[in-house]
Design an enzyme around this catalytic site. Structure first.
Site: not given
Length: 257
Positions: A10-12, A96, A98, A168, A174, A214, A235-236
């Site tokens: 998930n590149w956001k 998600h 967010e 999640e 993050g 994470s 994510g990251g």
């Protein structure tokens, strides 16, 4: 029942189209022919075309980060299922944390999206998870149960096989904090029990449940060793080819055991 591991990035809101092409090429060069596990990348809308082109001929699937439930119309700024499918998307991330927090998306609205995605032939990655405040209040299972049941309301047993759930813990996204493998497995097992209560044990065993808090090369092996963790929504670590491919390799190792 043997479920195929899925490692999805998930590149956001990261990577331009040009940057996406470079990142996807790096992933394809190292893991593009991987067949033991499923791999997907989910770039922002503006990079879908570039990513799709870079993925051609590989086994890596493409996904989108969101979609609107209506097929078309006066919904300025929104993107429909057909629009993302045009680029070859197989998956779409929905609900998600967010989106829930910043855009106030409700379980009912997310449910609309899940059903629209399924009707369009997409595989929804439905995200569920609790905040730090909710975990400390001891309501993790209540929160995850409400989100799971709400998101899957009206989904049939045949359809749920195409759904992926991503657990999640919001407090671990993050932040560098990660649920221990035991903590993650406990919630994953509860989610599977919730699915079993709705769709029966057979249906529940067919649904992949990813960990989305994470996951990184340092903890992937331990997380993927748990029996109800079927991969990761990354994510990251998905923003660099080497770290993302390392997670794919961890899933390949887990699948071989």
């Amino acid at each position: 029942m043997s479920r195929r591991y899925l490692i999805a990035g998930n590149w956001k809101m990261n990577k331009t189209a040009a940057e996406a092409a470079v990142l996807v090429k790096g992933i394809v060069d190292q893991a593009g022919s991987e067949s033991a596990v499923d791999v997907a990348v989910c770039p922002p809308f503006t990079a879908l075309d570039a990513a799709s082109r870079a993925l051609k001929g590989s086994k890596v699937a493409l996904g989108a980060e969101n979609m609107y439930p209506k097929a078309s119309g006066a919904y300025t700024g929104e993107i429909s299922a057909d629009m993302i499918k045009e680029f070859g998307c197989e998956y779409v991330i929905l609900g998600h944390s967010e989106r829930r927090e910043y855009f106030k998306e409700s379980d009912a609205f997310i449910n609309e999206k899940v059903k629209a995605a399924l009707a369009s032939g997409l595989k929804p990655i439905l995200c569920v998870g609790e905040t730090l405040q909710q975990r400390e209040a001891g309501t993790t299972i209540d929160v995850v149960s409400t989100q799971t049941k709400g998101g899957l309301d009206g989904v049939s047993a045949a359809e749920v096989e195409k759904v992926v759930i991503a657990y999640e813990p919001v407090w671990a996204i993050g932040t560098g904090k990660t649920a221990t493998p035991e903590m993650a497995q406990e919630v994953h097992a509860q989610i599977r029990a919730i699915l079993s209560s709705i769709f029966g044990e057979d249906g529940a065993q067919k649904v992949r449940i990813l960990y989305g808090g994470s996951m990184k090369p340092e903890n992937a092996d331990a997380l993927l060793a748990e029996k109800d963790i079927d991969g990761g929504l990354i994510g990251g670590a998905a923003l660099k080819a080497d770290s993302f491919v390392s997670l794919v390799n961890s899933a390949v190792k887990a699948a071989a055991k």
